[in-house]
Enzyme design. Structure first.
Site, short mmCIF file in Angstrom:
data_model
loop_
_atom_site.label_atom_id
_atom_site.label_comp_id
_atom_site.label_asym_id
_atom_site.label_seq_id
_atom_site.Cartn_x
_atom_site.Cartn_y
_atom_site.Cartn_z
N HIS A 1 24.06 -12.04 -9.38
CA HIS A 1 24.38 -13.44 -9.05
C HIS A 1 24.28 -14.32 -10.27
CE1 HIS A 1 20.06 -12.82 -8.27
NE2 HIS A 1 19.88 -14.07 -8.66
N HIS B 1 23.71 -18.34 -11.27
CA HIS B 1 23.25 -19.65 -10.81
C HIS B 1 24.09 -20.74 -11.49
CE1 HIS B 1 19.14 -18.25 -9.35
NE2 HIS B 1 19.46 -17.26 -10.17
P1 AMP Z 1 16.88 -14.65 -9.25
O1 AMP Z 1 16.98 -13.27 -8.63
O2 AMP Z 1 15.54 -14.91 -9.88
O3 AMP Z 1 18.02 -14.93 -10.19
O4 AMP Z 1 17.02 -15.73 -8.13
C1 AMP Z 1 17.21 -15.47 -6.79
C2 AMP Z 1 17.59 -16.79 -6.16
O5 AMP Z 1 17.95 -16.55 -4.82
C3 AMP Z 1 16.47 -17.83 -6.15
O6 AMP Z 1 16.93 -19.00 -6.80
C4 AMP Z 1 16.23 -18.06 -4.66
O7 AMP Z 1 15.93 -19.39 -4.39
C5 AMP Z 1 17.54 -17.64 -4.06
N1 AMP Z 1 17.48 -17.19 -2.68
C6 AMP Z 1 16.61 -16.31 -2.13
N2 AMP Z 1 16.91 -16.10 -0.83
C7 AMP Z 1 18.01 -16.84 -0.57
C8 AMP Z 1 18.81 -17.05 0.61
N3 AMP Z 1 18.54 -16.44 1.77
N4 AMP Z 1 19.87 -17.90 0.53
C9 AMP Z 1 20.15 -18.51 -0.65
N5 AMP Z 1 19.44 -18.37 -1.77
C10 AMP Z 1 18.38 -17.54 -1.74
#
Ligand code: AMP
Length: 139
Positions: free
Chosen positions: A104, A106
């Protein structure tokens, strides 16, 4: 092994419709939805629809599809929030800051002099829905 794709990750569940998300945009190859713990107003995530753990196992096709969507949504988010710029973050593996193991990106609308917030605080879902609508309106 840590580098195997686990199809029980939360974004795979979102893709299968097993848990809800606040959708911003989708095409055949990608989905963009709002981050539920937003670190900026308009914080959203772009993912490929096909399995991929992170930047280390991504195919050129997955990356190209994600970048096309990032380009589209980043411009819409910049307009929607009258932002001065965009920060694009991607974290790979736990040591790189990754918590959800489906690739993903951001997207963060940024304003001069406004710091990005720390991670880990759940957002107000009503505000997040309004922010999603602002981006979709600009798309
Ligand atoms: P990272 O893996 O550290 O790049 O970030 C994972 C991101 O996913 C974080 O910013 C979380 O806030 C976000 N996140 C986790 N669960 C969900 C969800 N169910 N829907 C949307 N975002 C999510």
């Amino acid at each position: 092994m840590s580098d195997i794709y686990d199809d029980q990750n939360i974004f795979a569940k979102i893709l299968r419709g097993e848990i809800p998300s606040i959708k911003v945009f989708e095409d055949d190859e990608t989905l963009c939805f709002m981050d539920i713990m937003p670190r900026t107003e308009g914080h959203c995530l772009v993912i490929p629809k096909t399995p991929c753990r992170n930047i280390l196992d991504a195919t050129p096709q997955q990356l190209a599809a994600c970048m096309a969507t990032v380009n589209k949504v980043a411009n819409a988010a910049k307009t929607a929030f009258d932002a001065d710029g965009i920060s694009l973050f991607q974290f790979s593996e736990a040591a790189g800051g990754q918590e959800v193991f489906h690739l993903h990106f951001h997207i963060h609308p940024r304003h001069e002099g406004v710091a990005i917030r720390p991670p880990g605080t759940m957002g107000d879902m009503d505000v997040i829905k309004v922010n999603a609508a602002r981006i979709t309106a600009a798309l």
